[in-house]
Scaffold this motif. Structure first.
Motif, PDB file in Angstrom:
ATOM      1  N   PHE A 121       0.833  -1.208   0.000  1.00 47.74           N
ATOM      2  CA  PHE A 121       0.000   0.000   0.000  1.00 47.74           C
ATOM      3  C   PHE A 121       0.869   1.260   0.000  1.00 47.74           C
ATOM      4  N   ASN A 122       1.936   1.248   0.807  1.00 51.65           N
ATOM      5  CA  ASN A 122       2.848   2.396   0.830  1.00 51.65           C
ATOM      6  C   ASN A 122       3.453   2.624  -0.548  1.00 51.65           C
ATOM      7  N   MET A 123       3.923   1.547  -1.166  1.00 48.20           N
ATOM      8  CA  MET A 123       4.560   1.641  -2.477  1.00 48.20           C
ATOM      9  C   MET A 123       3.574   2.118  -3.540  1.00 48.20           C
ATOM     10  N   LEU A 124       2.360   1.567  -3.517  1.00 47.95           N
ATOM     11  CA  LEU A 124       1.346   1.969  -4.500  1.00 47.95           C
ATOM     12  C   LEU A 124       0.996   3.443  -4.354  1.00 47.95           C
ATOM     13  N   PHE A 125       0.783   3.884  -3.127  1.00 37.39           N
ATOM     14  CA  PHE A 125       0.461   5.295  -2.906  1.00 37.39           C
ATOM     15  C   PHE A 125       1.593   6.187  -3.395  1.00 37.39           C
ATOM     16  N   CYS A 126       2.837   5.819  -3.068  1.00 36.52           N
ATOM     17  CA  CYS A 126       3.984   6.656  -3.450  1.00 36.52           C
ATOM     18  C   CYS A 126       4.154   6.724  -4.970  1.00 36.52           C
ATOM     19  N   PHE A 127       4.128   5.561  -5.629  1.00 31.67           N
ATOM     20  CA  PHE A 127       4.414   5.555  -7.065  1.00 31.67           C
ATOM     21  C   PHE A 127       3.229   6.032  -7.902  1.00 31.67           C
ATOM     22  N   VAL A 128       2.007   5.690  -7.500  1.00 28.91           N
ATOM     23  CA  VAL A 128       0.837   6.133  -8.273  1.00 28.91           C
ATOM     24  C   VAL A 128       0.659   7.639  -8.143  1.00 28.91           C
ATOM     25  N   PHE A 129       0.655   8.136  -6.914  1.00 23.62           N
ATOM     26  CA  PHE A 129       0.491   9.579  -6.728  1.00 23.62           C
ATOM     27  C   PHE A 129       1.751  10.337  -7.144  1.00 23.62           C
ATOM     28  N   GLY A 130       2.919   9.679  -7.011  1.00 23.67           N
ATOM     29  CA  GLY A 130       4.145  10.297  -7.505  1.00 23.67           C
ATOM     30  C   GLY A 130       4.097  10.520  -9.003  1.00 23.67           C
ATOM     31  N   LYS A 131       3.573   9.553  -9.724  1.00 25.24           N
ATOM     32  CA  LYS A 131       3.395   9.699 -11.171  1.00 25.24           C
ATOM     33  C   LYS A 131       2.370  10.777 -11.481  1.00 25.24           C
ATOM     34  N   LEU A 132       1.271  10.773 -10.733  1.00 18.51           N
ATOM     35  CA  LEU A 132       0.188  11.737 -10.959  1.00 18.51           C
ATOM     36  C   LEU A 132       0.665  13.171 -10.745  1.00 18.51           C
ATOM     37  N   PHE A 133       1.480  13.369  -9.705  1.00 19.01           N
ATOM     38  CA  PHE A 133       1.949  14.721  -9.385  1.00 19.01           C
ATOM     39  C   PHE A 133       3.345  15.015  -9.939  1.00 19.01           C
ATOM     40  N   LYS A 134       3.835  14.138 -10.827  1.00 17.42           N
ATOM     41  CA  LYS A 134       5.075  14.347 -11.573  1.00 17.42           C
ATOM     42  C   LYS A 134       6.304  14.478 -10.664  1.00 17.42           C
ATOM     43  N   PHE A 135       6.404  13.577  -9.707  1.00 12.24           N
ATOM     44  CA  PHE A 135       7.598  13.529  -8.869  1.00 12.24           C
ATOM     45  C   PHE A 135       8.712  12.785  -9.592  1.00 12.24           C
ATOM     46  N   ASN A 136       9.963  13.102  -9.205  1.00 13.29           N
ATOM     47  CA  ASN A 136      11.101  12.368  -9.731  1.00 13.29           C
ATOM     48  C   ASN A 136      11.141  10.968  -9.133  1.00 13.29           C
ATOM     49  N   LEU A 137      11.712  10.027  -9.880  1.00 12.52           N
ATOM     50  CA  LEU A 137      11.829   8.655  -9.412  1.00 12.52           C
ATOM     51  C   LEU A 137      12.617   8.601  -8.108  1.00 12.52           C
ATOM     52  N   GLU A 138      13.695   9.383  -8.031  1.00 13.30           N
ATOM     53  CA  GLU A 138      14.541   9.353  -6.836  1.00 13.30           C
ATOM     54  C   GLU A 138      13.786   9.874  -5.611  1.00 13.30           C
ATOM     55  N   GLU A 139      12.967  10.906  -5.796  1.00 12.51           N
ATOM     56  CA  GLU A 139      12.190  11.442  -4.677  1.00 12.51           C
ATOM     57  C   GLU A 139      11.215  10.398  -4.135  1.00 12.51           C
ATOM     58  N   ILE A 140      10.569   9.679  -5.040  1.00 11.38           N
ATOM     59  CA  ILE A 140       9.612   8.646  -4.636  1.00 11.38           C
ATOM     60  C   ILE A 140      10.320   7.528  -3.870  1.00 11.38           C
ATOM     61  N   ILE A 141      11.479   7.118  -4.369  1.00 13.47           N
ATOM     62  CA  ILE A 141      12.219   6.010  -3.754  1.00 13.47           C
ATOM     63  C   ILE A 141      12.662   6.373  -2.335  1.00 13.47           C
ATOM     64  N   VAL A 142      13.275   7.553  -2.164  1.00 16.33           N
ATOM     65  CA  VAL A 142      13.778   7.896  -0.822  1.00 16.33           C
ATOM     66  C   VAL A 142      12.637   8.217   0.135  1.00 16.33           C
ATOM     67  N   ALA A 143      11.521   8.747  -0.369  1.00 14.35           N
ATOM     68  CA  ALA A 143      10.378   9.021   0.495  1.00 14.35           C
ATOM     69  C   ALA A 143       9.781   7.721   1.011  1.00 14.35           C
ATOM     70  N   SER A 144       9.618   6.736   0.124  1.00 15.30           N
ATOM     71  CA  SER A 144       9.100   5.437   0.541  1.00 15.30           C
ATOM     72  C   SER A 144      10.075   4.752   1.495  1.00 15.30           C
ATOM     73  N   ASN A 145      11.364   4.867   1.209  1.00 11.85           N
ATOM     74  CA  ASN A 145      12.379   4.297   2.098  1.00 11.85           C
ATOM     75  C   ASN A 145      12.326   4.954   3.469  1.00 11.85           C
ATOM     76  N   ALA A 146      12.142   6.289   3.496  1.00 16.44           N
ATOM     77  CA  ALA A 146      12.066   6.999   4.771  1.00 16.44           C
ATOM     78  C   ALA A 146      10.852   6.544   5.568  1.00 16.44           C
ATOM     79  N   ASN A 147       9.748   6.233   4.877  1.00 17.77           N
ATOM     80  CA  ASN A 147       8.580   5.665   5.552  1.00 17.77           C
ATOM     81  C   ASN A 147       8.896   4.311   6.157  1.00 17.77           C
ATOM     82  N   ILE A 148       9.370   3.395   5.326  1.00 12.22           N
ATOM     83  CA  ILE A 148       9.515   2.000   5.735  1.00 12.22           C
ATOM     84  C   ILE A 148      10.701   1.798   6.676  1.00 12.22           C
TER      85      ILE A 148
END
Length: 402
Positions: free
Chosen positions: A329-356
């Motif tokens: 669920f964390n990964m889906l929220f990060c990558f789906v909404f990250g794509k929707l709001f045009k985040f960089n791949l690196e931002e999504i990865i470190v944000a999800s890592n910071a969560n987990i």
């Protein structure tokens, strides 16, 4: 039946300290180790030593030293940079995607409990722990477990499942960073910059470059530990007073008692207030980040200790599935909404890592990949996860009836 008995305190302390040193050395010496990160290596060393019966799966010294002192002292030291105003101002986009991931963790905890609640007794308590852990980090796991008095076997089994799940997910995130498919569908300016400029200097790993020698004196060490100890002392006093004062006559008051009666909530609150209102004084305490990070390395060793393969087979499969649901669920929220709001791949990865995994593993991954511009921001948002993780974990646990 381990080679070193649970009562051999000095041998266990020596192995724990040596393991943290080896992990840090490897991280700063070899590129492969830097990519895994020292925190994960420390955890893996503990897992290996436990499963080949060198050290026991539990020992009083781990509870007394690490859970009792190292973790509480680490929180104020790591939160010295947790200026809430600066976090909001300087991390902007990264904080937004981090909070989206936190929302995914919350949804995953509720969904996982709905699916598996009848299979595992006490799962709401685990859901609360994992919510705190997968928004903040291991310190929040400990705080929420303490708040709800979760059964020791459940804590051990959840720790095993969490550690295995977390190690696998970090490898997945590293794989995503090098995936052609993800690079095709997400902008990745930091990866491109590293590939253009190279990722080492004078033969050093990126971790070695980041953790270079810093200006720290005897006075700084004394000030850092004095500050941390005072924060913990007052937090325990406040938590104890409120725990005895707030009645538990109904569900709402019981939630308030649990929340405000937790020492970790007050350690977080006092640390955040000091860092936000006395930023100048906080910056004058040099070396707090290094000292706090080393204490967290000890913590990673201890959470790897109960990771018995036999225990995984006997007790942890369902909990492993539960933790997996939260991560998905964390990964889906990060990558789906990250794509929707045009985040960089690196931002999504470190944000999800910071969560987990928390700020330590997120910063370690950013350092190991050469995304130097993201190290500071992901440390800040991960630290913010420490701030809100315990709060949200207790709220989720109360809602689910932990």
């Amino acid at each position: 039946m381990s080679i070193i008995s649970e009562s051999n305190n000095w041998a266990l302390i020596s192995i724990m300290f040596l393991s943290s040193f080896v992990a840090i050395y490897l991280e700063q010496k070899y590129k492969w180790a830097a990519k895994i990160s020292g925190a994960v290596i420390t955890l893996l060393i503990a897992v290996i030593l436990t499963n080949i019966n060198v050290i026991p799966a539990s020992a009083p010294v781990f509870d007394d030293i690490v859970w009792g002192y190292a973790v509480p002292l680490a929180i104020p030291l790591l939160l010295l940079n947790a200026n809430i105003f600066k976090i909001w101002k300087d991390t902007g986009r990264l904080l937004f995607i981090f909070l989206i991931g936190a929302a995914g963790t919350l949804v995953g905890a509720i969904a996982g409990t709905a699916l598996l609640g009848k299979v595992v007794d006490g799962l709401p308590g685990v859901a609360a722990m994992m919510t705190g852990s997968y928004i903040g980090g291991g310190v929040n796991f400990t705080a929420v477990a303490d708040a709800f008095h979760v059964d020791g076997m459940l804590i051990s089994s959840a720790t095993v499942a969490d550690n295995l799940n977390m190690a696998i997910y970090f490898m997945i995130l590293i794989g995503i960073a090098s995936s052609v498919w993800f690079r095709k569908h997400f902008p990745h300016p930091h990866i491109e910059e590293v590939e253009q400029n190279g990722n080492t200097e004078n033969g050093q790993t990126l971790a070695a470059q980041y953790w270079e020698r810093s200006d720290i004196s005897l006075k700084d060490i004394a000030a850092a530990f004095a500050y941390a100890a005072i924060v913990v002392m007052f937090s325990k006093l406040i938590a104890g007073f409120l725990s005895d004062t707030i009645p538990q006559s109904n569900a709402f008051l019981k939630m308030l008692n649990t929340f405000f009666g937790s020492q970790y909530v007050w350690i977080t609150n006092i640390s955040m207030i000091f860092a936000s209102c006395f930023e100048k004084q906080a910056k004058e305490i040099h070396g707090a980040k290094e000292l706090g990070t080393w204490l967290i390395y000890l913590f990673y060793f201890v959470i790897g200790v109960p990771a018995s393969i036999l225990m995984i087979i006997k007790n942890a499969p369902i909990l492993l599935l539960f933790c997996f649901i939260l991560v998905v669920f964390n990964m889906l929220f990060c990558f789906v909404f990250g794509k929707l709001f045009k985040f960089n791949l690196e931002e999504i990865i470190v944000a999800s890592n910071a969560n987990i995994g928390g700020p330590t593993t997120a910063a370690g991954m950013a350092i190991s990949q050469g995304w130097s511009k993201l190290v500071g921001p992901c440390m800040l948002v991960g630290t913010f996860g420490y701030v809100i993780g315990t709060w949200l974990g207790i709220v989720v646990g109360s809602i689910l009836g932990a």
